[in-house]
Design a protein around this motif. Structure first.
Motif, PDB file in Angstrom:
ATOM      1  N   LEU A 101       0.834  -1.203   0.000  1.00  0.00           N
ATOM      2  CA  LEU A 101       0.000   0.000   0.000  1.00  0.00           C
ATOM      3  C   LEU A 101       0.866   1.250   0.000  1.00  0.00           C
ATOM      4  O   LEU A 101       0.603   2.215  -0.727  1.00  0.00           O
ATOM      5  N   GLU A 102       1.919   1.237   0.795  1.00  0.00           N
ATOM      6  CA  GLU A 102       2.790   2.412   0.877  1.00  0.00           C
ATOM      7  C   GLU A 102       3.534   2.639  -0.429  1.00  0.00           C
ATOM      8  O   GLU A 102       3.617   3.759  -0.931  1.00  0.00           O
ATOM      9  N   ARG A 103       4.031   1.555  -1.036  1.00  0.00           N
ATOM     10  CA  ARG A 103       4.821   1.704  -2.253  1.00  0.00           C
ATOM     11  C   ARG A 103       3.958   2.118  -3.436  1.00  0.00           C
ATOM     12  O   ARG A 103       4.319   3.016  -4.204  1.00  0.00           O
ATOM     13  N   LEU A 104       2.827   1.460  -3.593  1.00  0.00           N
ATOM     14  CA  LEU A 104       2.002   1.735  -4.766  1.00  0.00           C
ATOM     15  C   LEU A 104       1.248   3.058  -4.634  1.00  0.00           C
ATOM     16  O   LEU A 104       0.931   3.682  -5.639  1.00  0.00           O
ATOM     17  N   SER A 105       0.972   3.474  -3.404  1.00  0.00           N
ATOM     18  CA  SER A 105       0.329   4.777  -3.248  1.00  0.00           C
ATOM     19  C   SER A 105       1.264   5.899  -3.684  1.00  0.00           C
ATOM     20  O   SER A 105       0.810   6.963  -4.107  1.00  0.00           O
ATOM     21  N   ALA A 106       2.566   5.672  -3.591  1.00  0.00           N
ATOM     22  CA  ALA A 106       3.523   6.680  -4.038  1.00  0.00           C
ATOM     23  C   ALA A 106       3.483   6.856  -5.551  1.00  0.00           C
ATOM     24  O   ALA A 106       3.868   7.901  -6.065  1.00  0.00           O
ATOM     25  N   ARG A 107       2.997   5.852  -6.273  1.00  0.00           N
ATOM     26  CA  ARG A 107       2.945   5.923  -7.727  1.00  0.00           C
ATOM     27  C   ARG A 107       1.575   6.356  -8.225  1.00  0.00           C
ATOM     28  O   ARG A 107       1.400   6.547  -9.427  1.00  0.00           O
ATOM     29  N   HIS A 108       0.608   6.478  -7.328  1.00  0.00           N
ATOM     30  CA  HIS A 108      -0.750   6.826  -7.741  1.00  0.00           C
ATOM     31  C   HIS A 108      -0.941   8.331  -7.646  1.00  0.00           C
ATOM     32  O   HIS A 108      -0.545   8.962  -6.667  1.00  0.00           O
ATOM     33  N   GLN A 109      -1.575   8.895  -8.658  1.00  0.00           N
ATOM     34  CA  GLN A 109      -1.721  10.343  -8.723  1.00  0.00           C
ATOM     35  C   GLN A 109      -2.980  10.849  -8.029  1.00  0.00           C
ATOM     36  O   GLN A 109      -3.202  12.044  -7.960  1.00  0.00           O
ATOM     37  N   GLY A 110      -3.851   9.966  -7.571  1.00  0.00           N
ATOM     38  CA  GLY A 110      -5.070  10.379  -6.898  1.00  0.00           C
ATOM     39  C   GLY A 110      -5.175   9.748  -5.525  1.00  0.00           C
ATOM     40  O   GLY A 110      -4.193   9.318  -4.930  1.00  0.00           O
ATOM     41  N   ASN A 111      -6.402   9.707  -5.009  1.00  0.00           N
ATOM     42  CA  ASN A 111      -6.634   9.109  -3.704  1.00  0.00           C
ATOM     43  C   ASN A 111      -6.710   7.596  -3.827  1.00  0.00           C
ATOM     44  O   ASN A 111      -7.044   7.045  -4.872  1.00  0.00           O
ATOM     45  N   ILE A 112      -6.425   6.923  -2.751  1.00  0.00           N
ATOM     46  CA  ILE A 112      -6.718   5.499  -2.586  1.00  0.00           C
ATOM     47  C   ILE A 112      -7.565   5.384  -1.330  1.00  0.00           C
ATOM     48  O   ILE A 112      -7.106   5.727  -0.237  1.00  0.00           O
ATOM     49  N   ILE A 113      -8.805   4.947  -1.488  1.00  0.00           N
ATOM     50  CA  ILE A 113      -9.722   4.828  -0.366  1.00  0.00           C
ATOM     51  C   ILE A 113     -10.093   3.363  -0.193  1.00  0.00           C
ATOM     52  O   ILE A 113     -10.581   2.721  -1.134  1.00  0.00           O
ATOM     53  N   ILE A 114      -9.857   2.840   0.991  1.00  0.00           N
ATOM     54  CA  ILE A 114     -10.153   1.448   1.316  1.00  0.00           C
ATOM     55  C   ILE A 114     -11.367   1.425   2.229  1.00  0.00           C
ATOM     56  O   ILE A 114     -11.380   2.085   3.272  1.00  0.00           O
TER      57      ILE A 114
ATOM     58  N   ASP B 108      -1.242   1.707  12.311  1.00  0.00           N
ATOM     59  CA  ASP B 108       0.005   2.314  11.859  1.00  0.00           C
ATOM     60  C   ASP B 108      -0.309   3.572  11.035  1.00  0.00           C
ATOM     61  O   ASP B 108      -1.401   3.704  10.494  1.00  0.00           O
ATOM     62  N   PRO B 109       0.666   4.483  10.918  1.00  0.00           N
ATOM     63  CA  PRO B 109       0.430   5.665  10.077  1.00  0.00           C
ATOM     64  C   PRO B 109       0.190   5.271   8.621  1.00  0.00           C
ATOM     65  O   PRO B 109       0.890   4.425   8.070  1.00  0.00           O
ATOM     66  N   LEU B 110      -0.806   5.884   8.014  1.00  0.00           N
ATOM     67  CA  LEU B 110      -1.155   5.589   6.624  1.00  0.00           C
ATOM     68  C   LEU B 110      -0.440   6.550   5.698  1.00  0.00           C
ATOM     69  O   LEU B 110      -0.107   7.672   6.086  1.00  0.00           O
ATOM     70  N   PRO B 111      -0.175   6.146   4.442  1.00  0.00           N
ATOM     71  CA  PRO B 111       0.355   7.112   3.458  1.00  0.00           C
ATOM     72  C   PRO B 111      -0.581   8.300   3.310  1.00  0.00           C
ATOM     73  O   PRO B 111      -1.792   8.199   3.541  1.00  0.00           O
ATOM     74  N   VAL B 112      -0.028   9.421   2.893  1.00  0.00           N
ATOM     75  CA  VAL B 112      -0.783  10.673   2.946  1.00  0.00           C
ATOM     76  C   VAL B 112      -1.971  10.701   1.995  1.00  0.00           C
ATOM     77  O   VAL B 112      -2.923  11.436   2.223  1.00  0.00           O
TER      78      VAL B 112
ATOM     79  N   HIS C  87      11.113  -2.732   8.429  1.00  0.00           N
ATOM     80  CA  HIS C  87      10.910  -1.788   7.336  1.00  0.00           C
ATOM     81  C   HIS C  87      12.259  -1.412   6.696  1.00  0.00           C
ATOM     82  O   HIS C  87      13.281  -1.376   7.374  1.00  0.00           O
ATOM     83  N   PRO C  88      12.279  -1.181   5.364  1.00  0.00           N
ATOM     84  CA  PRO C  88      13.547  -0.798   4.709  1.00  0.00           C
ATOM     85  C   PRO C  88      14.201   0.424   5.300  1.00  0.00           C
ATOM     86  O   PRO C  88      15.432   0.528   5.323  1.00  0.00           O
TER      87      PRO C  88
ATOM     88  N   GLY D  69      10.857  -1.420  -9.915  1.00  0.00           N
ATOM     89  CA  GLY D  69      11.739  -0.633  -9.087  1.00  0.00           C
ATOM     90  C   GLY D  69      11.101  -0.287  -7.772  1.00  0.00           C
ATOM     91  O   GLY D  69       9.909  -0.249  -7.614  1.00  0.00           O
ATOM     92  N   ASN D  70      11.926  -0.056  -6.757  1.00  0.00           N
ATOM     93  CA  ASN D  70      11.409   0.244  -5.433  1.00  0.00           C
ATOM     94  C   ASN D  70      10.867   1.654  -5.394  1.00  0.00           C
ATOM     95  O   ASN D  70      11.571   2.618  -5.670  1.00  0.00           O
ATOM     96  N   ALA D  71       9.628   1.767  -5.037  1.00  0.00           N
ATOM     97  CA  ALA D  71       9.014   3.081  -4.935  1.00  0.00           C
ATOM     98  C   ALA D  71       9.397   3.725  -3.625  1.00  0.00           C
ATOM     99  O   ALA D  71       9.639   3.088  -2.627  1.00  0.00           O
ATOM    100  N   PRO D  72       9.533   5.004  -3.585  1.00  0.00           N
ATOM    101  CA  PRO D  72       9.877   5.684  -2.332  1.00  0.00           C
ATOM    102  C   PRO D  72       8.764   5.589  -1.321  1.00  0.00           C
ATOM    103  O   PRO D  72       7.611   5.459  -1.654  1.00  0.00           O
ATOM    104  N   SER D  73       9.138   5.685  -0.073  1.00  0.00           N
ATOM    105  CA  SER D  73       8.154   5.602   0.993  1.00  0.00           C
ATOM    106  C   SER D  73       7.283   6.830   1.022  1.00  0.00           C
ATOM    107  O   SER D  73       7.723   7.952   0.880  1.00  0.00           O
ATOM    108  N   ARG D  74       6.006   6.607   1.265  1.00  0.00           N
ATOM    109  CA  ARG D  74       5.079   7.739   1.355  1.00  0.00           C
ATOM    110  C   ARG D  74       5.309   8.528   2.631  1.00  0.00           C
ATOM    111  O   ARG D  74       5.087   9.720   2.689  1.00  0.00           O
ATOM    112  N   HIS D  75       5.743   7.814   3.657  1.00  0.00           N
ATOM    113  CA  HIS D  75       5.930   8.497   4.940  1.00  0.00           C
ATOM    114  C   HIS D  75       7.257   9.220   4.983  1.00  0.00           C
ATOM    115  O   HIS D  75       7.373  10.319   5.499  1.00  0.00           O
TER     116      HIS D  75
END
Length: 1299
Positions: free
Chosen positions: A595-608, A628-632, A1230-1231, A1273-1279
């Motif tokens: 969730l953290e990695r792929l949310s960094a690549r998404h240009q909109g909201n992700i709502i679960i 835990d803290p969620l990506p922004v 965590h990395p 490739g490894n996406a950057p952390s959202r946090h």
């Protein structure tokens, strides 16, 4: 002269002239007789003649002399010739030596040239990789700019709201002034004189202009993305949406096939696609092929033969593909009494068949009008017309056929004209129906019945790659959502909750999950469904992942299956679903990372959205990632019952559903009455209003059920029902009364008994029972009676059909049946035994469907029969079905319940397979055996036993090569799976060879543009990426994408949807002349941002915070172009603006400080960077709190600076504090924790503490090896903004994105 002995003296030697090399001289022995002996012997034999002896002796000497001379001359000639030859050979040898020296010199020169070219090649490759790294760094920095832009936007929203509130207050004051007769300034009056303005109107004018500008921004941000700092793409979209005259002839207008598409049409198209799920056949209602048969007495013979002879074959084919099959027909004598049911069945039917001869009954005419005339395009239609010479069509029949022909404008009706026997006619109907089902309903063009076990399943499996996906779980979720959205109750009284949901979701990050609470039946599921539906239309860039939890112990309440489904849905929107583990513990552990990695690549909201999350078994333990803290840009919404909500969750922001108000109660009751064409009296309305005032009688479910029971009783003439209903004070008692009412409405005791049995079987089963299973269990019941029962129960909110299974609509309905008919559950074992007997019979007949695999092991586990459970699991086809549908955790749980570990389980499967192999002789059985071996190999690989997985995969390959053909597509599947094991072992050479073989076979079998070819290309690309062969990987990946584009379905296919989303992103980023949004034109971006800055300075003023944002974006571009002085000047200007305009602890200020400090660090100005990093750390602590991951990132950045300044004592406490924050907020694996440990290890090594350094480095390497790699490739952390943190060991402080 003398004898021959005089030629060679004893002991002399002569040279051998024939040797050619002047070899060793050899002694030649010559036999010579003495002279005296020669003379004596001559005197004895002949008379002595004095003159003759001398003459003879002289002649002999002369002869010897002549011979000697001749030999000597020949020898001299021979010697001279040989000497000449030797001299010529010596000359040639010298010449060859010279040529050899020349060639050696040339070879040495070539070797030097080769070494030079090789070095140039290596340097070129190194330059290429450096360029790729720089490009990745730029992309990474750009993504960080986007995230930080979102934070800026969220903080601005509050300011905008304050300005709007101030505007409203001033408007109210102005209205008061106008009411008092005071003249005020009108900003819309162009003729007003500036000299007439007063201080108050001037202030109003200023604020009015500010609010107009803010209003424009607010309009844009409504429905925008959640996140942090604005990106260049977002700013481009802002300018594109509100383009002024100065942009009329801009060079950056959108080009390409989407240039003329309006924004509204685009949003509508994306929103409609969001509501379509992949791979689910839309032609089937509730996963069932429903064949509606209209017949008369003249064609009853064909119908009976078809049902008896051919229906089992159609059912077996559909069940083998994961669907149900059902024949629906109403007997002529009772059809009139089932008018409502007939109409409903025609609407639900997948295909309608009319069997006609010459005459028609009234019910048949009504059905034909409904199916063939009113809605001819709703489903496939088949017309069987039996013609005979002595039977001609009657007038009504001919008229009906004319109406059917007129309605069939698209010529879709399949006509079967037959004049032979009834049996032949039934065969023709079967052939036509089989073709329709395969090609039009299931989309299996060109597949025959014999291939359903292999080819069809293979094709379906290839669609989803190596990830195992259960279509039935997805179909269940879709139908639950659609049923909730279509409910009449969902339209009433929810607008206030929807508005509050929108406000809470739009709150600035970080935000905990949002809790929607309420009592049972309060409408939580309906509210969430309606809210999702509205949000999908309003925010097409938002990705919604939802799950509706069913009753306890059902598949929909399994935590591992829930998280796996959400993970797969998330990965499907990002181009790949590879790399997902099947092990239950890893699925639960890796979901927040994905969730953290792929949310960094998404240009909109992700709502679960997870509905009824408290129904999940041990919910707090299995979904602990919620705390835990969620990506922004991620929001989570969960719904719970007030009574069962865990205590730790009660601190979250909560939206509580209040009881219905009297007006809402009236609305629900009136809506139900209108649907039944009934109007209540004033007295009845008052009674209902007085009754629905307590907390237990004014929830949505109770009021809906009460209204339906009253309207039903009024239509059926039961006057006492209303009084009985009003005596029920809660939903449970009302449900029990509804069950009794439904039983009383049935005609016979036998029907009442069957209805009770059906409800009890549904209650005792795992996921419900299907209609065809009910007809098998109760052969005495006819389909019209069953259809009427289900219609009544559905009308009273008791049961529904979902994924072809009869299930309870609400948990209270299940509880009511359990209390009313099962004695609180004490009789459930009896009904479970009935189901076990039924499914065991299917198992004994080799009918292993997904239903047998779903129900039988679970029922045996509930009965605590471990022996039979183990026997059912050792039926290889049961385990294969569970595994291929992704129920990996369920299969493991069964084996753990039996008491077997992984190794013993593998040995049990091996023994069972060997036993089964002995009975395999035919080609079909060998194909099934190969599939079983492959499934076992994949299962063992997912269990983490790759060494044991090789043997079954190799055996599967051998069987397929022998039984089928070395070039058969199934061989490619075996090669693909075997290569996956070698990849796990990091034997990349072997894996590459196998992948290439599989690719070649797939290309030869399917062509170069098939989905299986794309799968092999993707696997090879991932393999090359692991080997750092980026150029080869990129070529294969581009080819795979092109194939996917061509093979994607127009509707519903998730890959096609992803293509649409990426194309939308390209439009927003305004990328010209490129195939990917990742390769933006920097020059065009610079031109655009420069004009954007000029426009903002002209409209807003040079000191406005928005100008600082443009300066930030421009500075980032100049940094990428290595124009550091210009970038530094722009960052400093942006910093000055934000210091004046923003509060000292504003996140946007920290953003500028951080990037200016990074630039100072890059240029070697470390002393100037230190105070900026310290101030950035202080701001982050105030904004996010001391335990947020962003604070830890700032700590690490500051510590790196101190280390480079050799201030190790100052850096150590910062590192230790950052490590503790990372471990507490992100977890010990965590990395970010690994990177911090690595930096601490380097620091300890430089301080001389080698043991501590070794321990820290070992732990860091363990975390790195355990980290799953992302596909692209490894996406950057959202946090943590991973690009901010640098390693101590690198020679340059420039950040690099991971390749």
């Amino acid at each position: 002269m003398g004898t021959a002995s005089s030629l060679v003296s004893p002991g002399e030697v002569i040279e051998d002239g024939y040797g050619g090399e002047g070899g060793e001289a050899c002694e030649i022995p010559v036999e010579v007789k003495p002279k005296a002996r020669l003379l004596r012997s001559s005197f004895r034999r002949t008379p002595r003649v004095i003159g003759a002896s001398f003459k003879s002796t002289g002649s002999v000497d002369l002869e010897y002399a002549a011979e000697y001379e001749r030999l000597r001359k020949e020898y001299e000639i021979f010697r001279v010739s040989k000497n000449n030859e030797i001299s010529s050979m010596q000359k040639k040898e010298a010449k060859l030596d010279e040529e050899n020296k020349r060639l050696r010199a040339e070879l040495q020169a070539l070797q030097k040239t080769y070494q030079k070219i090789l070095r140039e090649k290596e340097s070129a490759l190194e330059a290429k990789y450096q360029a790729m790294e720089r490009a990745a760094t730029f992309e990474h920095d750009r993504d960080k700019v986007k995230r930080q832009f979102k934070i800026f936007r969220e903080t601005k929203e509050k300011e905008i709201q304050d300005l709007l509130r101030a505007k409203r207050d001033l408007e109210a004051k102005l209205q008061q002034l106008q009411a008092q007769g005071i003249q005020v300034y009108d900003p819309n009056d162009s003729d007003s004189d500036d000299n007439q303005t007063t201080p108050i109107p001037a202030l109003y004018k200023s604020i009015w202009s500010m609010c107009l500008a803010a209003g424009t921004q607010c309009e844009y941000w409504t429905g925008g993305v959640l996140g942090s700092e604005p990106s260049m793409g977002s700013m481009m979209q802002l300018q594109q949406t509100f383009r002024g005259p100065e942009f009329a002839h801009s060079l950056i207008d959108v080009e390409g096939p989407f240039a003329n598409v309006s924004r509204d049409d685009w949003d509508a198209a994306v929103a409609s696609l969001l509501q379509v799920s992949p791979h689910v056949p839309q032609a089937l209602w509730s996963n069932t092929v429903r064949c509606y048969l209209i017949f008369t007495q003249e064609t009853k013979a064909e119908l009976d033969i078809f049902i008896k002879k051919h229906s089992p074959a159609l059912r077996k084919m559909c069940e083998g593909l994961g669907h149900f099959y059902l024949n629906v027909c109403f007997p002529e004598e009772s059809a009139a009494s089932y008018a409502v049911e007939r109409k409903q069945e025609i609407e639900r039917s997948s295909v309608c068949v009319l069997l006609l001869k010459s005459t028609l009954t009234s019910s048949a005419v009504e059905d034909c009008e409904e199916a063939f005339v009113k809605n001819p395009d709703g489903h496939p239609l088949v017309l069987y017309l039996r013609t005979e010479e002595d039977h001609k069509l009657t007038g009504p029949t001919r008229q009906l056929l004319e109406r059917v022909n007129a309605a069939d404008k698209a010529a879709k009706v399949k006509v079967v004209d037959h004049s032979g026997s009834a049996e032949d006619g039934a065969d023709l109907i079967y052939a036509q129906l089989e073709k329709v089902i395969k090609q039009e309903l299931l989309g299996l063009e060109g597949a025959d019945a014999d291939s359903k076990d292999s080819g069809i399943e293979e094709g379906r499996e290839e669609d989803s790659g190596d990830v195992l996906w259960d279509l039935h779980d997805e179909q269940e979720q879709i139908e639950f959502y659609q049923q909730a959205c279509s409910s009449t109750t969902s339209q009433l009284g929810f607008q206030k909750y929807i508005d509050r949901l929108n406000d809470m979701i739009a709150a600035p990050p970080p935000t905990p999950p949002l809790l929607v609470s309420g009592g049972p039946g309060s409408g939580k599921s309906l509210l969430l469904s309606k809210w999702i539906e509205l949000q999908q239309k309003q925010s097409p860039n938002t990705l919604f992942l939802y799950h509706f939890v069913g009753r306890p112990l059902s598949t929909s309440s399994e935590p591992v299956l829930i998280i796996k489904r959400l993970t797969v849905k998330l990965l499907q929107h990002f181009w790949s679903i590879s790399g997902l583990s099947m092990e239950p513990s890893k699925i639960l552990e890796e979901f927040p990372r994905w969730l953290e990695r792929l949310s960094a690549r998404h240009q909109g909201n992700i709502i679960i959205i997870i509905d009824s999350i408290d129904q999940i078994q041990q919910a707090e333990r299995h979904v602990k990632w919620l705390i835990d803290p969620l990506p922004v840009n991620v929001r989570v919404v969960v719904s719970v019952n007030v009574e069962t909500c865990p205590q730790a969750w009660r601190l979250w922001p909560t939206l509580h559903l209040d009881p219905l108000s009297p007006r809402e109660v009236r609305s629900v009751v009136n809506a139900e009455c209108q649907s039944m064409d009934l109007k209540l009296t004033k007295d009845q309305e008052k009674k209902l209003e007085r009754h629905c005032r307590s907390a237990s009688t004014c929830n949505a479910l109770y009021v809906t059920l009460l209204a339906r029971m009253i309207t039903r009783s009024a239509n059926n003439g039961f006057p006492n029902t209303e009084c009985q209903c009003l005596q029920c004070q809660d939903t449970m008692s009302l449900y029990r009364l509804a069950l009794k009412m439904t039983l009383n409405c049935l005609n016979t005791d036998r029907e009442r008994h069957i209805m009770r049995e059906i409800l009890c079987l549904v209650c005792a089963s795992h996921n419900g029972v299907s209609e065809s299973e009910v007809l098998d269990l109760f052969p005495e019941i006819e389909l019209p009676v069953l259809s009427s029962m289900l219609h009544r129960l559905n009308r009273l909110c008791i049961v529904t059909l979902r994924c072809g299974l009869i299930r309870f609509q609400h948990l209270q309905a299940w509880e009511a049946v359990r209390l009313e008919f099962l004695g609180g559950g004490s009789s459930s074992a009896t009904y479970r035994e009935k189901l076990i007997h039924y499914f065991s019979q299917q198992l004994s007949q080799d009918r292993v469907t997904w239903r047998v695999a779903d129900e039988l092991p679970w029922l045996l586990q509930q009965q605590e029969d471990r022996t039979k459970l183990q026997l059912s699991l050792l039926n290889l086809f049961v385990s294969q079905n569970l595994y291929k549908r992704g129920h990996f955790s369920e299969l493991l749980a069964y084996w753990q319940y039996v008491g077997k570990d992984k190794s013993s389980m593998a040995s049990e499967y091996f023994d069972s397979l060997k036993h089964y192999e002995k009975s395999c002789e035919s080609e079909d059985s060998m194909t099934k055996l190969a599939n079983l071996y492959e499934t076992l190999g994949r299962f063992l690989k997912d269990l983490g036993l790759p060494s044991q997985a090789v043997a079954p995969l190799q055996r599967s390959l051998e069987i397929r090569e022998t039984a089928l053909d070395p070039d058969h597509p199934s061989v490619a599947r075996s090669l693909h799976q075997l290569a996956g094991v070698y990849v796990q072992w990091k034997k990349y050479g072997n894996a590459e060879q196998l992948y290439k073989q599989a690719l070649e076979i797939s290309e030869n079998a399917y062509g170069a543009e098939h989905a299986s070819v794309a799968r092999e290309l993707e696997s090879l690309a991932m393999l090359y990426q692991k080997q750092n062969k980026y150029e080869q990987a990129e070529k294969l990946r581009k080819r795979s994408v092109k194939i996917r584009q061509k093979t994607a379905r127009q509707k519903g296919h998730m890959y096609g949807f992803t293509l649409l989303r990426r194309r939308a992103l390209q439009l927003e980023e305004l990328t010209l002349g490129k195939d990917s949004a990742d390769c933006a034109d920097v020059t065009a971006a610079k031109v655009f941002l420069t004009r954007s800055l000029e426009m903002r300075q002209r409209v807003l003023g040079p000191d406005h915070p928005d100008c600082a944002q443009s300066l930030n974006n421009l500075a980032a571009l100049h940094t990428e172009r290595r124009e550091y002085e210009t970038a530094e000047d722009m960052y400093e200007r942006a910093l000055d603006i934000r210091k004046k305009a923003l509060s000292p602890d504003h996140p946007s200020l920290a953003y500028t400080l951080k990037h200016l400090a990074m630039l100072y660090k890059r240029r070697g100005k470390l002393e100037k960077a230190v105070p900026l990093y310290e101030l950035s750390l202080e701001i982050r602590e105030k904004s996010f709190g001391p335990k947020h991951p962003s604070v830890a990132t700032a700590l690490v950045n500051l510590a790196v600076i101190y280390c480079q300044l050799k201030k190790h004592s100052d850096a150590l406490p910062l590192y230790e504090r950052a490590l503790k924050v990372y471990e507490d907020s992100l977890g010990r694996s965590h990395p970010r924790v690994g990177e911090t440990l690595k930096n601490l290890a380097v620091l300890s090594y430089e301080e001389g503490d080698f043991e501590k350094a070794a321990e820290l480095y070992k732990r860091a390497m363990e975390i790195k090896e355990a980290e799953p790699s992302l596909v692209c490739g490894n996406a950057p952390s959202r946090h943590s903004s991973s690009g901010d943190t640098f390693s101590l060991r690198g020679p340059a402080p420039l950040p690099h994105a991971p390749r």
